[in-house]
Design a protein around this motif. Structure first.
Motif, PDB file in Angstrom:
ATOM      1  N   GLY A  86       0.850  -1.195   0.000  1.00 24.88           N
ATOM      2  CA  GLY A  86       0.000   0.000   0.000  1.00 24.88           C
ATOM      3  C   GLY A  86       0.884   1.241   0.000  1.00 24.88           C
ATOM      4  N   HIS A  87       0.238   2.392  -0.147  1.00 23.73           N
ATOM      5  CA  HIS A  87       0.999   3.646  -0.142  1.00 23.73           C
ATOM      6  C   HIS A  87       0.314   4.693   0.744  1.00 23.73           C
ATOM      7  CE1 HIS A  87       3.357   2.106  -3.460  1.00 23.73           C
ATOM      8  NE2 HIS A  87       2.263   1.933  -4.189  1.00 23.73           N
ATOM      9  N   CYS A 150       6.620   7.838   1.573  1.00 24.74           N
ATOM     10  CA  CYS A 150       5.634   6.787   1.786  1.00 24.74           C
ATOM     11  C   CYS A 150       6.284   5.930   2.847  1.00 24.74           C
ATOM     12  CB  CYS A 150       5.393   5.971   0.512  1.00 24.74           C
ATOM     13  SG  CYS A 150       4.437   4.459   0.836  1.00 24.74           S
ATOM     14  N   PHE A 152       5.294   2.965   4.015  1.00 25.20           N
ATOM     15  CA  PHE A 152       5.119   1.505   3.942  1.00 25.20           C
ATOM     16  C   PHE A 152       6.526   0.893   3.905  1.00 25.20           C
ATOM     17  CE2 PHE A 152       4.385  -2.642   2.148  1.00 25.20           C
ATOM     18  CZ  PHE A 152       3.190  -3.029   2.724  1.00 25.20           C
ATOM     19  N   HIS A 155       9.502   1.276   1.148  1.00 30.22           N
ATOM     20  CA  HIS A 155       9.157   2.195   0.055  1.00 30.22           C
ATOM     21  C   HIS A 155       9.897   3.536   0.079  1.00 30.22           C
ATOM     22  CE1 HIS A 155       5.067   0.227  -1.185  1.00 30.22           C
ATOM     23  NE2 HIS A 155       6.028  -0.654  -1.002  1.00 30.22           N
ATOM     24  N   MET A 159      10.267   6.314  -2.691  1.00 31.72           N
ATOM     25  CA  MET A 159       9.049   7.127  -2.554  1.00 31.72           C
ATOM     26  C   MET A 159       9.273   8.233  -1.527  1.00 31.72           C
ATOM     27  SD  MET A 159       5.994   4.328  -2.861  1.00 31.72           S
ATOM     28  CE  MET A 159       4.836   5.503  -3.558  1.00 31.72           C
TER      29      MET A 159
HETATM   30 CU   LIG Z   1       4.457   3.208  -0.943  1.00 34.72          CU
END
Ligand SMILES: [Cu+2]
Length: 169
Positions: A86-87, A150, A152, A155, A159
Motif C-alpha cells: 500500500g501507499h 511513503c 510503507f 518504500h 518514494m
Molecule cells: Cu508506498
C-alpha cells in the motif's frame, strides 16, 4: 481573479508576440514557463500525487506559500494489495526521513506512523490500497523545506520528495 486572468492573457500574448517576431529572446521560454505555472495555480489548487507499483511518486518536488491552505490528493494507481504494497504520504516537519522510514517499518499497528515520532509528522494520509485516494489538507508551515515519504516498509528509498514552503510576500 479577473485581474489575474487578464495578466495571464497578457503574458501569453506577450510571449506570442516574441515568437511572432521571430525573436530569439531567451525570454520566450521563461514567459511560457511562468504562464504554465500560473495556469497550474489558477486551476487551483490541489496538488495531485500518484503512487505507483514501481514505488514512485509522480511528484517529488512542489512549492507552497507559508500560511496557504494546501490540498494534496494522493492516488494509489497501483494494483498491489494494500497489505503487500500500500501507499501513504507522510510529510515530516522535523527529523530525519531515513530514520523515520526505518522506524515506520515496524509500526504496522499504527498505520506505519511510529507512535513516538508523531511530533515529526506535519500531515499524513491513511495507507491506501489499489485504486484508493485520499485528500490531505493543512496550513503551510514556516518557510523552509520539508521531506515527505511513503512509510510503507521498504518504500521510502524511492518514494520520497521535498515540499518547499516559500515565505509569504
Ligand atoms: Cu508506498
Amino acid at each position: 481573479m479577473r485581474t489575474f486572468t487578464n495578466s495571464l492573457f497578457a503574458l501569453l500574448f506577450a510571449s506570442l508576440l516574441i515568437v511572432g517576431c521571430g525573436g530569439e529572446s531567451a525570454d520566450t521560454s521563461a514567459a511560457a514557463e511562468t504562464a504554465d505555472q500560473s495556469a497550474e495555480a489558477a486551476n487551483s489548487g490541489a496538488i495531485v500525487i500518484e503512487a505507483t507499483d514501481m514505488l514512485q511518486f509522480s511528484v517529488t518536488e512542489f512549492s507552497v506559500t507559508e500560511g496557504e491552505e494546501v490540498t494534496i490528493i494522493l492516488k494509489n494507481v497501483g494494483q498491489m494489495a494494500k497489505e503487500m504494497g500500500g501507499h501513504n504520504l507522510v510529510i515530516l516537519t522535523e527529523g530525519d526521513v531515513q530514520e523515520f522510514g526505518v522506524a515506520a517499518a515496524s509500526a504496522s499497528a499504527t498505520g506505519y506512523i511510529p507512535a513516538d515520532m508523531e511530533a515529526w509528522v506535519l500531515a499524513h494520509t491513511e495507507l491506501l490500497g489499489p485504486g484508493e485516494e485520499a485528500t490531505l489538507t493543512f496550513t503551510a508551515p514556516a518557510a523552509g523545506t520539508y521531506d515527505f515519504l511513503c512509510s510503507f516498509p521498504g518504500h521510502f528509498g524511492t518514494m520520497r520528495g521535498v515540499m518547499t514552503v516559500e515565505a509569504a510576500m
